[in-house]
Design a protein around this motif. Sequence first.
Motif, PDB file in Angstrom:
ATOM      1  N   ASP A   1       0.823  -1.218   0.000  1.00  0.00           N
ATOM      2  CA  ASP A   1       0.000   0.000   0.000  1.00  0.00           C
ATOM      3  C   ASP A   1       0.852   1.261   0.000  1.00  0.00           C
ATOM      4  O   ASP A   1       0.546   2.237  -0.691  1.00  0.00           O
ATOM      5  CB  ASP A   1      -0.937  -0.009   1.213  1.00  0.00           C
ATOM      6  N   GLY A   2       1.921   1.265   0.788  1.00  0.00           N
ATOM      7  CA  GLY A   2       2.792   2.434   0.843  1.00  0.00           C
ATOM      8  C   GLY A   2       3.455   2.717  -0.489  1.00  0.00           C
ATOM      9  O   GLY A   2       3.601   3.875  -0.901  1.00  0.00           O
ATOM     10  N   ALA A   3       3.842   1.643  -1.192  1.00  0.00           N
ATOM     11  CA  ALA A   3       4.486   1.818  -2.497  1.00  0.00           C
ATOM     12  C   ALA A   3       3.486   2.315  -3.538  1.00  0.00           C
ATOM     13  O   ALA A   3       3.843   3.115  -4.418  1.00  0.00           O
ATOM     14  CB  ALA A   3       5.113   0.507  -2.940  1.00  0.00           C
ATOM     15  N   ARG A   4       2.238   1.871  -3.454  1.00  0.00           N
ATOM     16  CA  ARG A   4       1.218   2.350  -4.391  1.00  0.00           C
ATOM     17  C   ARG A   4       0.991   3.855  -4.195  1.00  0.00           C
ATOM     18  O   ARG A   4       0.828   4.609  -5.163  1.00  0.00           O
ATOM     19  CB  ARG A   4      -0.080   1.575  -4.212  1.00  0.00           C
TER      20      ARG A   4
ATOM     21  N   ALA B   1       3.220   5.931  -2.997  1.00  0.00           N
ATOM     22  CA  ALA B   1       4.424   6.593  -3.504  1.00  0.00           C
ATOM     23  C   ALA B   1       4.416   6.654  -5.024  1.00  0.00           C
ATOM     24  O   ALA B   1       4.860   7.644  -5.622  1.00  0.00           O
ATOM     25  CB  ALA B   1       5.669   5.864  -3.018  1.00  0.00           C
ATOM     26  N   LEU B   2       3.893   5.601  -5.664  1.00  0.00           N
ATOM     27  CA  LEU B   2       3.824   5.577  -7.125  1.00  0.00           C
ATOM     28  C   LEU B   2       2.936   6.699  -7.646  1.00  0.00           C
ATOM     29  O   LEU B   2       3.287   7.392  -8.603  1.00  0.00           O
ATOM     30  CB  LEU B   2       3.299   4.221  -7.590  1.00  0.00           C
ATOM     31  N   ARG B   3       1.790   6.895  -6.995  1.00  0.00           N
ATOM     32  CA  ARG B   3       0.899   7.996  -7.399  1.00  0.00           C
ATOM     33  C   ARG B   3       1.593   9.339  -7.219  1.00  0.00           C
ATOM     34  O   ARG B   3       1.470  10.240  -8.039  1.00  0.00           O
ATOM     35  CB  ARG B   3      -0.396   7.959  -6.591  1.00  0.00           C
ATOM     36  N   SER B   4       2.322   9.469  -6.116  1.00  0.00           N
ATOM     37  CA  SER B   4       3.034  10.730  -5.861  1.00  0.00           C
ATOM     38  C   SER B   4       4.083  10.992  -6.927  1.00  0.00           C
ATOM     39  O   SER B   4       4.247  12.126  -7.394  1.00  0.00           O
ATOM     40  CB  SER B   4       3.679  10.675  -4.477  1.00  0.00           C
ATOM     41  N   MET B   5       4.796   9.946  -7.342  1.00  0.00           N
ATOM     42  CA  MET B   5       5.806  10.108  -8.387  1.00  0.00           C
ATOM     43  C   MET B   5       5.194  10.593  -9.696  1.00  0.00           C
ATOM     44  O   MET B   5       5.809  11.353 -10.443  1.00  0.00           O
ATOM     45  CB  MET B   5       6.508   8.775  -8.638  1.00  0.00           C
ATOM     46  N   ALA B   6       3.975  10.140  -9.984  1.00  0.00           N
ATOM     47  CA  ALA B   6       3.334  10.518 -11.243  1.00  0.00           C
ATOM     48  C   ALA B   6       2.977  11.988 -11.295  1.00  0.00           C
ATOM     49  O   ALA B   6       2.889  12.586 -12.370  1.00  0.00           O
ATOM     50  CB  ALA B   6       2.081   9.675 -11.451  1.00  0.00           C
ATOM     51  N   ASP B   7       2.738  12.613 -10.137  1.00  0.00           N
ATOM     52  CA  ASP B   7       2.465  14.049 -10.062  1.00  0.00           C
ATOM     53  C   ASP B   7       1.308  14.467 -10.972  1.00  0.00           C
ATOM     54  O   ASP B   7       1.369  15.474 -11.672  1.00  0.00           O
ATOM     55  CB  ASP B   7       3.726  14.836 -10.412  1.00  0.00           C
TER      56      ASP B   7
ATOM     57  N   VAL C   1       6.980  -4.871  -3.252  1.00  0.00           N
ATOM     58  CA  VAL C   1       7.966  -3.808  -3.024  1.00  0.00           C
ATOM     59  C   VAL C   1       7.366  -2.747  -2.113  1.00  0.00           C
ATOM     60  O   VAL C   1       6.192  -2.388  -2.254  1.00  0.00           O
ATOM     61  CB  VAL C   1       8.387  -3.195  -4.371  1.00  0.00           C
ATOM     62  N   ASP C   2       8.160  -2.227  -1.159  1.00  0.00           N
ATOM     63  CA  ASP C   2       7.674  -1.133  -0.317  1.00  0.00           C
ATOM     64  C   ASP C   2       8.113   0.206  -0.899  1.00  0.00           C
ATOM     65  O   ASP C   2       8.807   0.268  -1.919  1.00  0.00           O
ATOM     66  CB  ASP C   2       8.147  -1.300   1.129  1.00  0.00           C
ATOM     67  N   ALA C   3       7.707   1.297  -0.230  1.00  0.00           N
ATOM     68  CA  ALA C   3       7.955   2.638  -0.767  1.00  0.00           C
ATOM     69  C   ALA C   3       9.437   2.950  -0.883  1.00  0.00           C
ATOM     70  O   ALA C   3       9.887   3.548  -1.859  1.00  0.00           O
ATOM     71  CB  ALA C   3       7.259   3.683   0.104  1.00  0.00           C
ATOM     72  N   ALA C   4      10.220   2.534   0.123  1.00  0.00           N
ATOM     73  CA  ALA C   4      11.653   2.824   0.097  1.00  0.00           C
ATOM     74  C   ALA C   4      12.330   2.118  -1.072  1.00  0.00           C
ATOM     75  O   ALA C   4      13.152   2.711  -1.792  1.00  0.00           O
ATOM     76  CB  ALA C   4      12.289   2.396   1.417  1.00  0.00           C
ATOM     77  N   ALA C   5      11.970   0.847  -1.279  1.00  0.00           N
ATOM     78  CA  ALA C   5      12.569   0.098  -2.393  1.00  0.00           C
ATOM     79  C   ALA C   5      12.121   0.669  -3.730  1.00  0.00           C
ATOM     80  O   ALA C   5      12.905   0.739  -4.689  1.00  0.00           O
ATOM     81  CB  ALA C   5      12.195  -1.376  -2.282  1.00  0.00           C
TER      82      ALA C   5
END
Length: 436
Positions: free
Chosen positions: A191-194, A196-202, A224-228
Amino acid sequence: MTDLFQSAGLEESAPRPLADRLRPKTLDEVVGQDHLLTGTGPIARMRAQGRLASLILWGPPGVGKTTIARLLAEDSDLEFEPLSAVFSGVADLKKAFERARARRAAGRGTLLFVDEIHRFNRAQQDGFLPVVEEGTVTLVGATTENPSFELNAALLSRCQVLILKRLDDAGLDQLIARAEVEMGRALPLDDGARTALRSMADGDGRYLLNLVEEAFTFDPDTPVDAAALAQLLNRRATAYDKDREEHYNLISALHKSVRGSDPDAALYWFARMLEGGEDPLFLARRLVRMASEEIAIADPTALMIANEAARTYERLGSPEGELALAHAVVHLATAPKSNAVYVAYKRARRLAKETGSLMPPAHILNAPTRLMEQQGYGKGYEYDHDVEGGVSGQDYFPAEMHDRPVLYEPKDRGREASIRERLDRWRALRNERRKG
């Protein structure tokens, strides 16, 4: 209409990027632009009425401008004629217009889609006017820049400007869900990585799908977690152009957050500009301006702190010096606000223009010669330090100004509250002497 992939000279069986495979096939599949496409939205109304006006689609990258234009052509049974202002010139425009005229003679209309339309110069933009006016083409231009600044007024008057929004989390989640259906499995992200993925997309749907496609190459059995994820995927720089509208939008947001006494918002916009690559010295100069315009003597230390923060940055550089600027941002945002001096200064400038060359009253003029003494220079002047309370109450405006103007009106907050009390007493004293 020919599929875009096929028109590029590629076979249907050739490998296709995920973003291309998920390109909406109908306007109902477009994500994140319901304000235009549904209900009483402008495109929804046009479709219901069976008409299509020339449009300027204004919005950030990856929100569906090209897709909407292509689907509007299909929906309106128009030939889709795409051009890019980056790669096209006058000759390309003339050829496109000739093809459109030939189609019109054959009974078929043309939707001329111009990507990055703001890249065309004024003369090139004027070239669209006759073909739009005579109905040879329905123009749909796409731009990431504010049309008010970048497009001719004549062209804007013939087009309806529609604003597309950056995709929110709900819209990005829709795209992720479609990608998972297309790939037949879930993304190997927790969930944390998902998040983070949305945040990266901006807010950029196309960029999100490129990231998603890369994420599908990860080991499907090890989420995969957010840090990875941050190590595996490169996060792109935030949208920011120091020479264009985004620069002015963000500095306006910072300035108004300081004026509105919100240190949290002010720090956020300050950080956004730094992350975008803004020159910290520009920010330092703007903070000095804020201290002068928005706070002034309601908190005299504000201007000193802003100036010292600027000097500190000059001495330390980045990144250490940026902390001093952040210190100034918080101080200015939390300080009592007053624009009273700023307003008084503008009033004084206006009054100075209106009154011309009026002389100061004779009693406050020095009299270094006998002739000047005979003219009354210095006569009746009272030395304020020698009178009780240190204020004589004499009038210092030109004698011809019978109505004494009030230029400076201090606020009832911060240090100006006590200044206001003193000024009220001193102005009362002056009025009393004038009446006497």
